[in-house]
Design an enzyme around this catalytic site. Structure first.
Site, PDB file in Angstrom:
ATOM      1  N   ALA A 105       0.849  -1.194   0.000  1.00  0.00           N
ATOM      2  CA  ALA A 105       0.000   0.000   0.000  1.00  0.00           C
ATOM      3  C   ALA A 105       0.886   1.246   0.000  1.00  0.00           C
ATOM      4  O   ALA A 105       2.010   1.204   0.498  1.00  0.00           O
ATOM      5  CB  ALA A 105      -0.901   0.021   1.231  1.00  0.00           C
ATOM      6  N   PHE A 106       0.364   2.345  -0.527  1.00  0.00           N
ATOM      7  CA  PHE A 106       1.199   3.555  -0.598  1.00  0.00           C
ATOM      8  C   PHE A 106       1.558   4.069   0.788  1.00  0.00           C
ATOM      9  O   PHE A 106       2.534   4.798   0.952  1.00  0.00           O
ATOM     10  CB  PHE A 106       0.495   4.649  -1.410  1.00  0.00           C
ATOM     11  CG  PHE A 106      -0.562   5.414  -0.656  1.00  0.00           C
ATOM     12  CD1 PHE A 106      -1.877   5.016  -0.682  1.00  0.00           C
ATOM     13  CD2 PHE A 106      -0.219   6.533   0.085  1.00  0.00           C
ATOM     14  CE1 PHE A 106      -2.847   5.727   0.012  1.00  0.00           C
ATOM     15  CE2 PHE A 106      -1.178   7.247   0.783  1.00  0.00           C
ATOM     16  CZ  PHE A 106      -2.501   6.835   0.751  1.00  0.00           C
ATOM     17  N   LYS A 107       0.790   3.702   1.795  1.00  0.00           N
ATOM     18  CA  LYS A 107       1.054   4.209   3.137  1.00  0.00           C
ATOM     19  C   LYS A 107       2.396   3.721   3.679  1.00  0.00           C
ATOM     20  O   LYS A 107       2.892   4.258   4.663  1.00  0.00           O
ATOM     21  CB  LYS A 107      -0.083   3.825   4.078  1.00  0.00           C
ATOM     22  CG  LYS A 107      -1.384   4.525   3.729  1.00  0.00           C
ATOM     23  CD  LYS A 107      -2.477   4.219   4.754  1.00  0.00           C
ATOM     24  CE  LYS A 107      -3.746   4.973   4.465  1.00  0.00           C
ATOM     25  NZ  LYS A 107      -4.493   4.442   3.310  1.00  0.00           N
ATOM     26  N   ASP A 108       2.973   2.699   3.036  1.00  0.00           N
ATOM     27  CA  ASP A 108       4.296   2.227   3.459  1.00  0.00           C
ATOM     28  C   ASP A 108       5.344   3.349   3.446  1.00  0.00           C
ATOM     29  O   ASP A 108       6.192   3.402   4.333  1.00  0.00           O
ATOM     30  CB  ASP A 108       4.775   1.097   2.534  1.00  0.00           C
ATOM     31  CG  ASP A 108       4.066  -0.225   2.808  1.00  0.00           C
ATOM     32  OD1 ASP A 108       3.749  -0.503   3.983  1.00  0.00           O
ATOM     33  OD2 ASP A 108       3.838  -0.985   1.848  1.00  0.00           O
ATOM     34  N   ALA A 111       4.730   5.720   6.462  1.00  0.00           N
ATOM     35  CA  ALA A 111       4.892   5.013   7.735  1.00  0.00           C
ATOM     36  C   ALA A 111       6.368   4.706   7.985  1.00  0.00           C
ATOM     37  O   ALA A 111       6.870   4.880   9.101  1.00  0.00           O
ATOM     38  CB  ALA A 111       4.073   3.725   7.728  1.00  0.00           C
TER      39      ALA A 111
END
Ligand SMILES: *Cc1c(COP(=O)(O)O)cnc(C)c1O
Length: 450
Positions: A105-108, A111
């Site tokens: 996911a792009f949130k990697d 984060a």
């Protein structure tokens, strides 16, 4: 660099405070006081630079005053251990694939960057005996896995992921319940809103805050949303590279389209634009949760309860980062509401799609191009199909790997999509979680014992 609050009632903070606290004292969101434009030379040469070096330039622009340059380079390089390629899907429409990180996911990106930056601040202070920083995060699925994996093994930080029992997909659940080490999964007997309420109450509870240091890792945190600007610069570079190599479509203007929920991702792209990224306009693609779409049309912002859709990571009825966008284009409140709305709509347009339309788009795109969209990316792709004008070239974010939504995607497209090895590895781990009721007293009692 100093950071001010969008609510204007809190003292300015330095980067360390903004990252460790997450939210300002007046419950506003932190904004950098200045956004420096990157030099022309950087954009002239950008296609010759690697993703990591592009990101390092962008990061220096924001964080260079507050973080030692070598350390910042390590943080950026270490964050970007994977690529975000740009892939042509149909004529003039490109997917910016943001799903090649550890949790797909792009949130990697955000984060991992935040975990490393927080780790750096804690090491720098070592000896100050402040103790462990505890990250609380409520998740309906995607955020929890990215944050847990981003922070896994980072010294001095413990993460509590709160999720609603039985309401996240098995693939998502195993991504944050099988890690162990400094990650604790808290399985709440309730719905996502209960998880969010428990986290918010914890931040406001004085006794608990005296007992332990708490911070948040959702996209209100500047260290999580700003680094997302990296991949927009990289997308521009990779497109420029392809165009320079093919010597065609030289004069086309670039449109960026971002499937949006809490509007953190598009907000980072807008910051990129302020830094000089040559994008002519933006499209915010929504599912049926259309609060911002309505604002763009009418100038009125009216939060609603969220509606459940196929693109569930975008099921947000009151997007937290909208306040940042308004603050940015009102020049921190200098402009009137009407002037601000005009400035915003001059650059950003909206689109909204029902579940039925999302399915239709996924099917049609697969049939015509062979490209498998996930339900979130489908909103982005369709918004470009509907909105792209002559002389424009469009890039949409494909924000999650379609295998993360395997049951839905298989069902809609009639295929059997392969699960990447990284995802399979999570599914083989053993689930560990702490069971919790949805009462804050119980959650607080549990934390007081840690
Ligand atoms: C989080 C998420 C979004 C929405 O991003 P925002 O920054 O909240 O607008 C879109 N797609 C996927 C797959 C996500 O996980």
């Amino acid at each position: 660099m100093k950071y001010y609050s969008t609510n204007g009632q809190a003292p300015v903070a330095d980067l360390e405070k903004a990252v460790v606290k997450g939210l300002a004292e007046d419950r506003g969101l932190y904004m950098p006081e200045k956004i420096h434009r990157l030099p022309k030379q950087f954009f002239d040469d950008i296609h010759t630079l690697s993703f990591r070096d592009i990101a390092y330039n962008v990061a220096s622009n924001f964080f260079g005053d507050d973080v030692d340059m070598d350390a910042l380079q390590d943080i950026v390089y270490d964050t970007l251990s994977f690529d975000c390629p740009v892939v042509e899907v149909s004529p003039n429409i490109y997917a910016l694939e943001l799903f090649h990180g550890p949790t797909l996911a792009f949130k990697d990106v955000g984060a991992r960057f935040m975990a490393r930056l927080l780790g750096y601040f804690l090491r720098r202070r070592a000896g100050a005996a402040d103790g462990v920083v505890n990250v609380l995060v409520a998740t309906s699925g995607d955020t929890g896995s990215a944050v847990a994996n981003g922070f896994l093994g980072v010294e001095g930080i413990h993460v509590y992921v709160l999720y609603p029992k039985g309401k996240v997909s098995p693939i998502q659940e195993c991504q944050f319940t099988t890690l162990g080490q400094n990650i604790t999964a808290v399985e709440v007997d309730g719905v996502f809103d209960d998880c969010q309420r428990l986290v918010k109450s914890a931040f406001m509870d004085e006794e608990l805050n005296r007992h332990m240091r708490l911070t948040s890792a959702n996209s209100i945190n500047v260290a999580r949303f700003l680094p997302q600007a990296f991949y927009y610069f990289n997308a521009y570079a990779r497109l420029k590279e392809q165009i320079v190599n093919s010597k065609s479509s030289n004069s086309k203007s670039l449109v960026m389209c971002v499937p949006s929920g809490n509007f953190g991702n598009i907000c980072s792209a807008l910051f990129g634009h302020q830094m000089g990224l040559p994008v002519s306009r933006f499209i915010a693609a929504n599912n049926a949760n259309d609060v911002v779409y309505q604002y763009l049309k009418t100038g009125k912002y009216e939060p609603k309860a969220s509606i459940q859709t196929l693109a569930n990571a975008m099921d947000v009825g009151d997007p937290s980062n909208f306040a940042r966008i308004v603050n940015l284009y009102s020049k921190n409140g200098e402009l009137t509401e009407e002037q601000t709305h005009k400035a915003i709509t001059a650059l950003i347009s909206g689109a909204t799609y029902s579940d039925e339309q999302i399915k239709q788009t996924m099917k049609q795109c697969y049939k015509e191009t062979g490209y498998v969209l996930d339900p979130h990316g489908a909103c982005g792709y369709q918004a470009l199909k509907d909105g792209l004008r002559d002389g424009e070239i469009g890039v949409f974010c494909e924000t999650a790997h379609p295998a993360k939504f395997k049951e839905k995607v298989d069902d809609i497209l009639g295929i059997d999509i392969e699960i990447p090895d990284r995802l399979k590895a999570f599914m083989e781990g053993e689930k560990q979680s702490v069971e919790m009721t949805n009462s804050f007293d119980d959650f607080k009692a549990y934390l007081m014992k840690q």
